[in-house]
Design an enzyme around this catalytic site. Structure first.
Site, PDB file in Angstrom:
ATOM      1  N   ASP A  40      -8.584   3.129   6.137  1.00 17.51           N
ATOM      2  CA  ASP A  40      -7.829   3.770   5.056  1.00 17.51           C
ATOM      3  C   ASP A  40      -8.380   5.150   4.690  1.00 17.51           C
ATOM      4  O   ASP A  40      -8.760   5.404   3.530  1.00 17.51           O
ATOM      5  CB  ASP A  40      -7.789   2.863   3.808  1.00 17.51           C
ATOM      6  CG  ASP A  40      -7.398   1.424   4.144  1.00 17.51           C
ATOM      7  OD1 ASP A  40      -6.739   1.220   5.182  1.00 17.51           O
ATOM      8  OD2 ASP A  40      -7.757   0.512   3.378  1.00 17.51           O
ATOM      9  N   ASP A  67       0.760  -1.259   0.000  1.00 14.91           N
ATOM     10  CA  ASP A  67       0.000   0.000   0.000  1.00 14.91           C
ATOM     11  C   ASP A  67       0.797   1.320   0.000  1.00 14.91           C
ATOM     12  O   ASP A  67       1.062   1.901   1.073  1.00 14.91           O
ATOM     13  CB  ASP A  67      -0.889   0.063   1.243  1.00 14.91           C
ATOM     14  CG  ASP A  67      -1.915  -1.024   1.332  1.00 14.91           C
ATOM     15  OD1 ASP A  67      -1.830  -1.985   0.572  1.00 14.91           O
ATOM     16  OD2 ASP A  67      -2.798  -0.919   2.196  1.00 14.91           O
TER      17      ASP A  67
HETATM   18  N1  DQQ Z   1      -3.689  -3.051   3.618  1.00 13.73           N
HETATM   19  C1  DQQ Z   1      -5.022  -3.096   3.087  1.00 13.73           C
HETATM   20  C2  DQQ Z   1      -5.664  -1.925   3.728  1.00 13.73           C
HETATM   21  C3  DQQ Z   1      -5.101  -1.948   5.104  1.00 13.73           C
HETATM   22  C4  DQQ Z   1      -3.695  -2.341   4.867  1.00 13.73           C
HETATM   23  C5  DQQ Z   1      -5.031  -3.040   1.583  1.00 13.73           C
HETATM   24  C6  DQQ Z   1      -3.099  -3.229   5.904  1.00 13.73           C
HETATM   25  O1  DQQ Z   1      -7.068  -1.965   3.722  1.00 13.73           O
HETATM   26  O2  DQQ Z   1      -5.184  -0.680   5.726  1.00 13.73           O
HETATM   27  O3  DQQ Z   1      -3.979  -3.750   1.019  1.00 13.73           O
HETATM   28  O4  DQQ Z   1      -1.767  -3.516   5.601  1.00 13.73           O
END
Ligand code: DQQ
Length: 471
Positions: free
Chosen positions: A159, A44
């Site tokens: 997020d 991310d």
């Molecule tokens: N990765 C997800 C997100 C979360 C994060 C997406 C956790 O929703 O915040 O890849 O590593």
């Protein structure tokens, strides 16, 4: 205040010795011109632009090459190409709302102070941290700033993506509406600390874009608004932003392959640039054996196309990585793969202009061994109307197939801009479709490039460059 690089390296968990060890590593699969931490897991990206600097914050597990307690890794670039690793920005704090991880969020600037809004776990709550220099971050004493999801939505809500509009701050948080689809929940604040829930900005359809929205991103582009959401894959939605609601007009995939959790920034040239996480379809054992997992995609400059869809193009800055040039030549492709004599390597940029006549399948093989017992096939199929990539052998390289809708229209010339970086393949097709694939090899001679055409004929004009590493 700027800190000297030596000091940053000392503050960082990453030592010079580690960086050098990585540079000397003969790992055939490790990318050399895609950003990665020197070791262990990343996912991310969260991009942020400030005064000529492109910052990438990202999910990072400094302890292992698999996903785990999430930290925020940090890197900066002034040219969009070469990155300098910076100290970890956020780490979980015991006995606090982020004790089990600092998950994804966003970075904004307010009154000369930088703010990270992120999700603390577990349970999932929204937290705040601030910084004067983007390097050292202090968590807000009153965390979490948003403690619970609104009624009617699940406990998975995370997020945050914030922006300023008029005199107020707005944020969307990715969520789920049970049995319906993903939701982007809209909040408003005056100070980034006190937030009022308004309503869903947008609710998706679980049969189309998944049951939950992760990593939403929302921004204006070419007179419309774009909402990026991730659930298994990353989708773009283009539409209108009316009365604080998003009305979707067109949707599609940002990429058909190993590309996820994409987010954007806007730079001083007013370019909206997107990066995604290049995923690793490897087992935990394989990732641990490699010692690393995940990479940052190349930057993709977004535009609104005349047909109302999303355009994606590599920025010109990437040309700075070009080394040895393989001049343009015309090659006729046939049923058997023809290997090109001179174009070889694990890190290449290739431009292939292909004209497919009849309903054929035509494309390239990359990372091929001279005996063609291995290779990564990339092809356009005019009948399936797909751009695909898969490792294996012809005629059915189907070990794991990545694909995206792509209609070459009979007789038209298509342009594939191909970036190969060892296990990473990123392709921009006619500026309207992107495909990422991963392909691993143990063979040092898997460095050949070839062309093929099945069920029709194809003419191809191909030009290539060796690509230099960024470290
Ligand atoms: N990765 C997800 C997100 C979360 C994060 C997406 C956790 O929703 O915040 O890849 O590593």
């Amino acid at each position: 205040m700027r800190l000297p690089l030596v000091l940053l390296m000392l503050m960082s968990t990453i030592s010079c010795a580690e960086v050098n060890a990585v540079n000397a590593n003969p790992d055939l699969d490790r990318p050399i011109y895609h950003y990665m931490p020197p070791k262990n897991w990343m996912n991310d990206p969260k991009p942020f632009f400030h005064k000529g600097e492109y910052h990438i914050f990202h999910q990072y597990n400094p302890h292992d090459a698999v996903w785990g307690p999430m930290h925020w890794g940090h890197a900066v670039s002034t040219d969009l190409v070469r990155w300098k690793r910076l100290p970890i920005a956020l780490a979980p704090t015991p006995d606090s709302p982020d004790k089990d991880g600092c998950w994804t969020g966003c970075v904004v600037e307010k009154d000369g102070l930088f703010h990270i809004l992120y999700t603390g776990v577990d349970p999932q709550t929204q937290c705040l941290a601030t910084s004067r220099d983007l390097i050292t971050w202090e968590k807000h004493k009153g965390n979490p700033v948003i403690a619970a999801p609104p009624e009617g939505f699940g406990d998975c809500w995370r997020d945050p993506c914030a922006w300023k509009e008029g005199g107020d701050w707005y944020a969307i948080i990715g969520s789920e509406k049970r049995d319906v689809g993903g939701a982007a929940l809209l909040y408003r604040s005056k100070d980034l600390i006190h937030w009022d829930y308004m309503h869903p900005l947008f609710i998706g359809d679980k049969s189309r874009d998944g049951a939950m929205f992760e990593c939403p991103d929302f921004f204006p582009l070419g007179g419309k608004h774009v909402l990026i959401t991730s659930c298994g894959r990353t989708f773009w939605n283009i539409g209108r932003y009316v009365d604080h609601k998003f009305v979707c007009e067109k949707s599609g995939l940002t990429d058909g392959g190993q590309f996820y959790a994409a987010k954007t920034l806007i730079d001083d040239e007013k370019r909206r640039i997107l990066w995604g996480w290049l995923q690793e379809p490897r087992s935990p054992e394989e990732m641990r054996a490699a010692g690393w997992s995940g990479a940052l995609s190349l930057p993709r400059v977004l535009s609104l196309r005349a047909d109302g869809t999303l355009g994606m193009a590599p920025p010109p800055e990437l040309k700075a990585l070009r080394g040895k040039h393989y001049p343009s030549r015309s090659v006729a492709a046939g049923e058997a793969v023809s290997l090109i004599d001179d174009i070889r390597g694990g890190a290449l940029e290739i431009t292939a202009r292909i004209k497919v006549d009849g309903f054929g399948r035509a494309g390239l093989v990359l990372r091929a061994t001279p005996d063609l017992s291995e290779g990564l096939y990339l092809w356009v199929d005019a009948k399936e109307k797909l751009l695909s990539a898969a490792g294996g052998r012809l005629p059915d390289p189907s070990v794991r197939r990545e694909q995206i809708a792509f209609d070459p229209s009979d007789g038209a010339e298509i342009e594939l801009r191909i970036y190969l970086d060892h296990s990473v393949l990123e392709v921009f097709a006619d500026g309207r479709a992107c495909l990422t694939a991963r392909h691993y090899t143990k063979r040092a001679d898997a460095d050949r490039v070839g062309l093929f055409a099945v069920g029709g004929s194809a003419k191809c004009i191909i030009e290539a460059w060796e690509m230099k590493g960024i470290w």
